[in-house]
Design a protein around this motif. Structure first.
Motif, PDB file in Angstrom:
ATOM      1  N   HIS A 464       0.829  -1.207   0.000  1.00  0.00           N
ATOM      2  CA  HIS A 464       0.000   0.000   0.000  1.00  0.00           C
ATOM      3  C   HIS A 464       0.861   1.254   0.000  1.00  0.00           C
ATOM      4  CE1 HIS A 464      -2.789   3.115   1.397  1.00  0.00           C
ATOM      5  NE2 HIS A 464      -3.795   2.324   1.013  1.00  0.00           N
ATOM      6  N   GLU A 465       1.949   1.233   0.774  1.00  0.00           N
ATOM      7  CA  GLU A 465       2.776   2.438   0.874  1.00  0.00           C
ATOM      8  C   GLU A 465       3.463   2.773  -0.454  1.00  0.00           C
ATOM      9  OE1 GLU A 465       4.990  -0.875   3.216  1.00  0.00           O
ATOM     10  OE2 GLU A 465       2.919  -0.238   2.798  1.00  0.00           O
ATOM     11  N   ASP A 466       3.823   1.716  -1.236  1.00  0.00           N
ATOM     12  CA  ASP A 466       4.427   1.970  -2.549  1.00  0.00           C
ATOM     13  C   ASP A 466       3.431   2.643  -3.489  1.00  0.00           C
ATOM     14  OD1 ASP A 466       6.733   0.755  -1.650  1.00  0.00           O
ATOM     15  OD2 ASP A 466       6.249  -1.196  -2.531  1.00  0.00           O
ATOM     16  N   TRP A 467       2.208   2.135  -3.457  1.00  0.00           N
ATOM     17  CA  TRP A 467       1.161   2.707  -4.320  1.00  0.00           C
ATOM     18  C   TRP A 467       0.834   4.135  -3.911  1.00  0.00           C
ATOM     19  CZ3 TRP A 467      -4.027   3.733  -2.585  1.00  0.00           C
ATOM     20  CH2 TRP A 467      -4.890   4.175  -3.596  1.00  0.00           C
ATOM     21  N   GLU A 468       0.676   4.343  -2.616  1.00  0.00           N
ATOM     22  CA  GLU A 468       0.314   5.679  -2.135  1.00  0.00           C
ATOM     23  C   GLU A 468       1.409   6.692  -2.438  1.00  0.00           C
ATOM     24  OE1 GLU A 468      -0.881   7.851   2.060  1.00  0.00           O
ATOM     25  OE2 GLU A 468      -1.221   5.688   1.827  1.00  0.00           O
ATOM     26  N   PRO A 501     -12.415   0.524  -0.023  1.00  0.00           N
ATOM     27  CA  PRO A 501     -11.024   1.001  -0.071  1.00  0.00           C
ATOM     28  C   PRO A 501     -10.385   0.720  -1.429  1.00  0.00           C
ATOM     29  CG  PRO A 501     -11.454  -0.054   2.035  1.00  0.00           C
ATOM     30  CD  PRO A 501     -12.686  -0.257   1.205  1.00  0.00           C
ATOM     31  N   LEU A 502      -9.810   1.768  -2.010  1.00  0.00           N
ATOM     32  CA  LEU A 502      -9.400   1.702  -3.417  1.00  0.00           C
ATOM     33  C   LEU A 502      -8.243   0.722  -3.651  1.00  0.00           C
ATOM     34  CD1 LEU A 502      -9.796   2.713  -6.258  1.00  0.00           C
ATOM     35  CD2 LEU A 502      -8.390   4.709  -5.705  1.00  0.00           C
ATOM     36  N   PHE A 503      -7.208   0.792  -2.829  1.00  0.00           N
ATOM     37  CA  PHE A 503      -6.047  -0.081  -3.039  1.00  0.00           C
ATOM     38  C   PHE A 503      -6.462  -1.545  -2.917  1.00  0.00           C
ATOM     39  CE2 PHE A 503      -2.478  -2.562  -1.319  1.00  0.00           C
ATOM     40  CZ  PHE A 503      -1.559  -2.405  -2.353  1.00  0.00           C
ATOM     41  N   GLU A 504      -7.230  -1.878  -1.874  1.00  0.00           N
ATOM     42  CA  GLU A 504      -7.668  -3.261  -1.657  1.00  0.00           C
ATOM     43  C   GLU A 504      -8.542  -3.731  -2.813  1.00  0.00           C
ATOM     44  OE1 GLU A 504      -7.580  -0.898   0.521  1.00  0.00           O
ATOM     45  OE2 GLU A 504      -6.403  -1.619   2.235  1.00  0.00           O
ATOM     46  N   SER A 505      -9.349  -2.817  -3.367  1.00  0.00           N
ATOM     47  CA  SER A 505     -10.185  -3.172  -4.521  1.00  0.00           C
ATOM     48  C   SER A 505      -9.317  -3.460  -5.740  1.00  0.00           C
ATOM     49  CB  SER A 505     -11.152  -2.028  -4.841  1.00  0.00           C
ATOM     50  OG  SER A 505     -12.036  -1.795  -3.769  1.00  0.00           O
ATOM     51  N   ALA A 506      -8.263  -2.664  -5.921  1.00  0.00           N
ATOM     52  CA  ALA A 506      -7.358  -2.871  -7.051  1.00  0.00           C
ATOM     53  C   ALA A 506      -6.640  -4.210  -6.926  1.00  0.00           C
ATOM     54  CB  ALA A 506      -6.355  -1.727  -7.125  1.00  0.00           C
ATOM     55  N   VAL A 507      -6.267  -4.574  -5.702  1.00  0.00           N
ATOM     56  CA  VAL A 507      -5.613  -5.867  -5.470  1.00  0.00           C
ATOM     57  C   VAL A 507      -6.511  -7.006  -5.921  1.00  0.00           C
ATOM     58  CG1 VAL A 507      -4.838  -7.462  -3.669  1.00  0.00           C
ATOM     59  CG2 VAL A 507      -4.110  -5.061  -3.611  1.00  0.00           C
ATOM     60  N   ILE A 508      -7.814  -6.915  -5.621  1.00  0.00           N
ATOM     61  CA  ILE A 508      -8.759  -7.963  -6.001  1.00  0.00           C
ATOM     62  C   ILE A 508      -8.988  -7.966  -7.518  1.00  0.00           C
ATOM     63  CG2 ILE A 508     -11.162  -8.721  -5.797  1.00  0.00           C
ATOM     64  CD1 ILE A 508     -11.089  -7.728  -2.894  1.00  0.00           C
ATOM     65  N   LEU A 509      -9.059  -6.789  -8.104  1.00  0.00           N
ATOM     66  CA  LEU A 509      -9.262  -6.715  -9.553  1.00  0.00           C
ATOM     67  C   LEU A 509      -8.089  -7.338 -10.322  1.00  0.00           C
ATOM     68  CD1 LEU A 509     -10.708  -3.088  -9.928  1.00  0.00           C
ATOM     69  CD2 LEU A 509     -11.898  -5.214 -10.520  1.00  0.00           C
ATOM     70  N   GLY A 510      -6.899  -7.150  -9.823  1.00  0.00           N
ATOM     71  CA  GLY A 510      -5.724  -7.710 -10.476  1.00  0.00           C
ATOM     72  C   GLY A 510      -5.072  -6.722 -11.429  1.00  0.00           C
ATOM     73  N   LYS A 511      -3.802  -6.938 -11.687  1.00  0.00           N
ATOM     74  CA  LYS A 511      -3.004  -6.003 -12.482  1.00  0.00           C
ATOM     75  C   LYS A 511      -3.567  -5.812 -13.883  1.00  0.00           C
ATOM     76  CE  LYS A 511       1.766  -5.262 -14.033  1.00  0.00           C
ATOM     77  NZ  LYS A 511       3.174  -5.737 -13.917  1.00  0.00           N
TER      78      LYS A 511
END
Length: 525
Positions: A464-468, A501-511
């Motif tokens: 999360h910290e890298d993304w933020e 939460p946006l980051f957690e949602s992106a993790v589930i969606l996948g790259k």
């Protein structure tokens, strides 16, 4: 044995919240005392009969987990469709007097207990507690109009001799049987004392009570008559009902006395009020149980909330200890007592129901919630194209974990979860917070896409910290607020300014999905 009942009319498969409250109090009292809870169908008003009602009621009780112990059989429910009115000759049928009451002990539909009511009506007619009235509708209205204000109705036919009554019935004159209140006053006195299970001691002035119709011209009993016969012969020990039935109580108590039966006192639960005033009305929102279930309110939450509409358990709290509001249903059953039902009107606080439901959603494990959510979809959203994606999703637990803290109900959850399966379409960028970034929208989105492309294919390794940090750097490059850049990313991925939460949602969606959506948002929307 403690035996309670709920006795709705078959006017539709909907259960009003007020009727659920009555059923719930009755169910809890029966179960606390190892007794029986009975479903009886009061279908004496055939004009209002709606096929499918009983099956619908039973399904709602099943969904809530408060199934009656005894209820009409499928064969008896089917037979309701074929009911035929009896002719007036029943009044002369002597065999009714020796009819065994036990024949009807497994019959829970009133029109299938008709001969039982006629048996007791004949007895009360012979003894003078009932009398035949032959007034037509026009004649009845004329008599009522001639009465002084507040004077109760007394039919002029109450003085007819038995021979004259028989003659008129034999020649086909239509009649009803009315309660002879004057005889009741003579035998029991003008003041009728009564102790209600909920409201306590009260007294009724019988000089104000009408000579109520007990048997209608089609041979079917009115509610006032049938409820006494049924409650007594079914062994109902604690009949709980709505406050609106209180005015009918003196007539029913008089029937008990006329039949020389021990009076079974009713418990009248006060009306549930709307917060804006007046009785709870469908004009102000959902009032039927199935509506709340369809919206995704959990049965446990609904039962907990409704049980507290006019009742609270008596619990001793330590000094400073907060009053509990969340109770397991079996705990509610063990704590329930009719004596604690309030005499004041409860208010149906919809915001409080939402609060209860949110608490119960949070209490569910992800696996439990997934099973509940899937079952709700099968029942209520089976024809929605989105449903198949959700039902087949082996990562549903993770998605629901993000949603359950911010969802009021399962419908709300269903609406919020859609972005995981459906790419945003026709995104509306006219959001106030995006006003300062729209001029550089494409460049910012492409840079966010590049940021995600730098992450590992395995999303479990994303930090999360890298993304933020990367998002803040992009915002600084284009001299926009950090929050505005995050909002732009949110709208691009979700299609809405509101999401889990946006980051957690992106993790589930996948790259792959995330970068694809960012590209589409940059060039196609």
């Amino acid at each position: 044995m403690v035996r309670t009942r709920i006795a709705p009319s078959p006017t539709g498969p909907q259960i009003h919240i007020g009727n659920l409250r009555t059923a719930l109090f009755s169910y809890m009292w029966a179960k606390k005392n190892n007794g029986e809870f009975i479903l009886r169908i009061e279908d004496t008003d055939r004009k209002r009969y709606v096929p499918g009602t009983v099956e619908g009621l039973l399904k709602v009780f099943e969904d809530l987990g408060i199934m009656p112990d005894r209820y009409p059989s499928k064969e008896d429910i089917d037979e309701m469709e074929n009911f035929k009115f009896s002719d007036d000759t029943w009044i002369f049928e002597d065999y009714l007097d020796t009819l065994d009451d036990k024949i009807f002990e497994n019959k829970f539909i009133q029109t299938q207990r008709l001969k039982l009511y006629q048996k007791y009506a004949r007895r009360l007619l012979r003894e003078g507690w009932l009398y035949a009235c032959f007034l037509s509708s026009e004649e009845l209205e004329k008599v009522k109009r001639s009465l002084p204000k507040h004077q109760p109705f007394r039919s002029p036919h109450r003085f007819m001799s038995p021979k004259e009554v028989d003659t008129r019935i034999s020649r086909g004159d239509r009649f009803v049987l009315r309660l002879n209140v004057e005889k009741c006053i003579k035998e029991f006195g003008v003041n009728l004392d009564y102790e209600d299970l909920v409201l306590g001691k009260m007294s009724f002035d019988l000089s104000t009570v009408d000579d109520q119709v007990m048997i209608k011209s089609n041979g079917i009993p009115t509610y006032h008559f049938a409820v006494v016969i049924d409650d007594y012969l079914m062994g109902i020990t604690h009949p709980i009902r709505g406050y609106s039935w209180l005015p009918s109580t003196p007539k029913q108590v008089l029937l008990y006395k006329a039949l020389k039966w021990e009076v079974i006192p009713f418990g009248h639960a006060t009306d549930i009020l709307d917060p804006s005033g007046g009785k709870l009305s469908k004009r102000k929102g959902a009032v039927y149980v199935s509506e709340f279930l369809k919206q995704g309110y959990l049965p446990d939450a609904l039962l907990n909330f409704v049980s507290f509409l006019g009742w609270k358990p008596k619990i001793t709290y330590s000094r400073g200890e907060k009053e509990r509001e969340i109770f397991d249903f079996q705990e509610l059953v063990s704590l329930f007592n009719i004596e604690n039902i309030s005499k004041t009107n409860p208010v149906f606080d919809r915001a409080k129901l939402v609060w209860y439901n949110k608490q119960y959603l949070k209490m569910k494990s992800n696996q439990e919630l997934s099973e509940i959510f899937r079952e709700w979809i099968r029942k209520w959203r089976f024809d929605d194209p989105l449903s198949k994606f959700i039902l087949d999703d082996h990562k549903l637990d993770a998605k629901l974990e993000l949603l359950k803290e911010r969802s009021d109900n399962l419908l709300n959850m269903f609406e919020q979860i859609s972005f995981f399966y459906l790419k945003p379409n026709n995104i509306d960028w006219s959001i106030k917070q995006l006003a300062d970034v729209l001029s550089n929208k494409r460049l910012i989105l492409l840079n966010i896409k590049k940021l995600f492309e730098s992450f590992d294919e395995d999303t479990s390794k994303w930090r999360h910290e890298d993304w933020e940090r990367g998002m803040r750097n992009i915002a600084d490059v284009y001299k926009v607020k950090h929050g505005d850049a995050f909002m732009l990313c949110r709208v691009a991925l979700v299609g809405s300014p509101i999401s889990p939460p946006l980051f957690e949602s992106a993790v589930i969606l996948g790259k792959k999905e995330v970068t694809s959506r960012l590209y589409d948002a940059a060039f196609r929307h």
